[in-house]
Design a protein around this motif. Structure first.
Motif, short mmCIF file in Angstrom:
data_model
loop_
_atom_site.label_atom_id
_atom_site.label_comp_id
_atom_site.label_asym_id
_atom_site.label_seq_id
_atom_site.Cartn_x
_atom_site.Cartn_y
_atom_site.Cartn_z
N MET A 1 95.70 15.67 40.75
CA MET A 1 96.82 15.86 39.64
C MET A 1 96.53 17.30 39.57
SD MET A 1 96.00 14.91 35.65
CE MET A 1 97.24 15.33 34.35
N THR A 2 97.95 17.86 39.16
CA THR A 2 98.12 19.27 38.78
C THR A 2 98.97 19.45 37.61
OG1 THR A 2 99.15 21.60 39.50
CG2 THR A 2 100.13 19.64 40.18
N PHE A 3 98.69 20.50 36.65
CA PHE A 3 99.33 20.25 35.61
C PHE A 3 99.25 21.91 34.87
CE2 PHE A 3 99.17 18.56 30.71
CZ PHE A 3 100.51 18.80 30.60
N ASN A 4 100.40 22.42 34.54
CA ASN A 4 100.42 23.72 33.63
C ASN A 4 100.56 23.48 32.22
OD1 ASN A 4 101.21 25.90 32.47
ND2 ASN A 4 102.50 26.74 34.13
N VAL A 5 99.52 23.70 31.69
CA VAL A 5 99.09 23.00 30.42
C VAL A 5 99.65 24.07 29.24
CG1 VAL A 5 97.07 22.03 30.97
CG2 VAL A 5 96.89 24.17 30.04
N ARG A 6 100.33 25.04 29.64
CA ARG A 6 101.05 26.29 28.77
C ARG A 6 99.96 26.44 27.52
NH1 ARG A 6 106.30 24.90 25.45
NH2 ARG A 6 104.90 23.50 24.43
N HIS A 7 98.76 26.70 27.71
CA HIS A 7 97.59 27.01 26.69
C HIS A 7 97.45 25.97 25.72
CE1 HIS A 7 100.86 29.45 25.01
NE2 HIS A 7 100.31 28.72 23.82
N GLN A 35 96.50 24.75 35.18
CA GLN A 35 97.12 26.24 35.17
C GLN A 35 97.39 26.67 33.72
OE1 GLN A 35 99.86 24.33 37.16
NE2 GLN A 35 97.87 24.11 38.47
N GLU A 36 97.49 27.94 33.33
CA GLU A 36 97.59 28.73 31.74
C GLU A 36 96.70 28.35 31.12
OE1 GLU A 36 101.55 28.80 30.40
OE2 GLU A 36 102.55 29.60 32.27
N PRO A 66 89.28 33.15 35.64
CA PRO A 66 89.96 34.00 34.82
C PRO A 66 90.51 35.01 35.38
CG PRO A 66 87.71 34.74 34.50
CD PRO A 66 87.75 33.50 35.45
N THR A 67 91.99 35.14 35.09
CA THR A 67 93.03 36.06 35.81
C THR A 67 93.14 37.36 34.94
OG1 THR A 67 95.10 34.92 35.00
CG2 THR A 67 94.39 34.68 37.48
N LEU A 68 93.09 37.12 33.50
CA LEU A 68 93.08 38.07 32.17
C LEU A 68 91.96 37.74 31.40
CD1 LEU A 68 96.91 37.93 31.39
CD2 LEU A 68 95.98 39.90 32.65
N ILE A 115 92.93 29.85 35.60
CA ILE A 115 93.24 28.53 36.30
C ILE A 115 91.90 27.90 36.37
CG2 ILE A 115 95.30 29.13 37.51
CD1 ILE A 115 93.47 29.88 39.94
N ALA A 116 91.98 26.63 36.51
CA ALA A 116 90.79 25.96 36.83
C ALA A 116 91.01 24.66 37.73
CB ALA A 116 90.22 25.29 35.41
N LEU A 117 89.79 24.28 38.36
CA LEU A 117 89.64 22.92 38.89
C LEU A 117 88.51 22.10 38.34
CD1 LEU A 117 89.86 23.79 42.96
CD2 LEU A 117 91.30 22.27 41.53
N LEU A 118 88.94 20.81 38.59
CA LEU A 118 87.80 19.82 38.03
C LEU A 118 87.82 18.84 39.02
CD1 LEU A 118 89.83 20.67 35.24
CD2 LEU A 118 87.80 19.53 34.24
N SER A 119 86.39 18.13 39.23
CA SER A 119 86.19 16.85 40.09
C SER A 119 85.32 16.17 39.63
CB SER A 119 86.02 17.78 41.66
OG SER A 119 85.65 16.59 42.53
#
Length: 270
Positions: A1-7, A35-36, A66-68, A115-119
């Motif tokens: 699954m991939t999801f840009n969660v918009r914080h 993402q986000e 973290p990118t920022l 960004i993050a990855l979970l498994s």
């Protein structure tokens, strides 16, 4: 699954980490690329978004990049029409971050964003990849630097064998995201196969597959969430991995992107 969660901010304007976790758990994912993702951010009410998702889906392995770092916020809110790619592009570039700085290291102690990855399955190896960044110009006027971009790779030990999973979020600046994807492909030449790349690539349709030479497993529009007509969220596959069925793009009411889910099988390609 991939999801840009918009914080984590839902259509109702609220940030509810538990609601985000429950929505993802209902989809029963084994591996999730996000993402986000905010961590300890004021704009998301300092909610532990990643922790909520981790607990809800029962992830045994989690990594946040973290990118920022520092407080992240919108200096100007711009309502855009989804039909206008140019307006949307400029809108994204008007974002500024108070006290922001490029993150260093895999973890950040204070407020951060990335960004993050979970498994649910064990991970035998992790690798973080930095991608080129850009300072775009518009008619000779410098708008400011794009946010730093990164990718996170994990070798997931699935019941059917190892699978390299890579999550990323590329620039919304047209030509530069293509350069970032090309750079990422080069970084991953020696990565173990089979491999899947997931994320918000900000690249439309079949172009991402043409740039990488990898197979696209998503063939449905993913953005904007309410009435999608663009596919900018992707799952690209290389090696002995393929989709077991059509990918689904689902409006969870929690982002401007749809969540993308696809079941894959390993080791069955001729």
């Amino acid at each position: 699954m991939t999801f840009n969660v918009r914080h984590g901010r839902g259509d109702d304007g609220r940030v509810d980490a538990a609601r985000l976790g429950a929505a993802l758990a209902a989809l029963d994912p084994d591996v999730v690329a996000l993402q986000e993702v905010d961590r300890a951010q004021d704009r998301s009410e300092r909610a532990d978004l990643l922790g909520a998702v981790e607990e809800a889906i029962g992830a045994r392995e989690t990594r946040f990049v973290p990118t920022l770092t520092g407080q992240v916020g919108l200096a100007r809110h711009v309502r855009t029409s989804a039909e206008s790619a140019d307006v949307q592009k400029v809108s994204s570039l008007l974002r500024t971050w108070s006290g922001r700085r490029r993150a260093r290291g895999d973890e950040a102690d204070g407020p951060s964003y990335g960004i993050a990855l979970l498994s649910r399955h064990p991970v035998s190896a992790w690798r973080r990849l930095r991608l080129p960044t850009v300072t775009p110009y518009l008619v000779g006027l410098q708008l400011g630097p794009d946010e730093p971009r990164a990718a996170l790779a994990a070798v997931v030990e699935t019941p059917d064998g190892p699978l390299t999973v890579v999550g990323t979020h590329l620039s919304s600046w047209g030509r530069w995201n293509r350069a970032q994807l090309w750079s990422l492909r080069r970084h991953l030449r020696a990565a173990p196969r089979p491999l899947v790349l997931l994320g918000d690539l900000n690249i439309r349709g079949a172009l991402a597959s043409r740039i990488t030479g990898w197979r696209e497993l998503v063939h449905v529009p993913t953005y904007p969430a309410a009435r999608p007509f663009l596919q900018i969220d992707h799952v690209l596959a290389d090696g002995d991995v393929d989709a077991a069925g059509p990918a689904r793009a689902l409006d969870l009411g929690l982002s401007d992107h749809r969540a993308v889910v696809v079941d894959v099988t390993l080791g069955r390609r001729p």
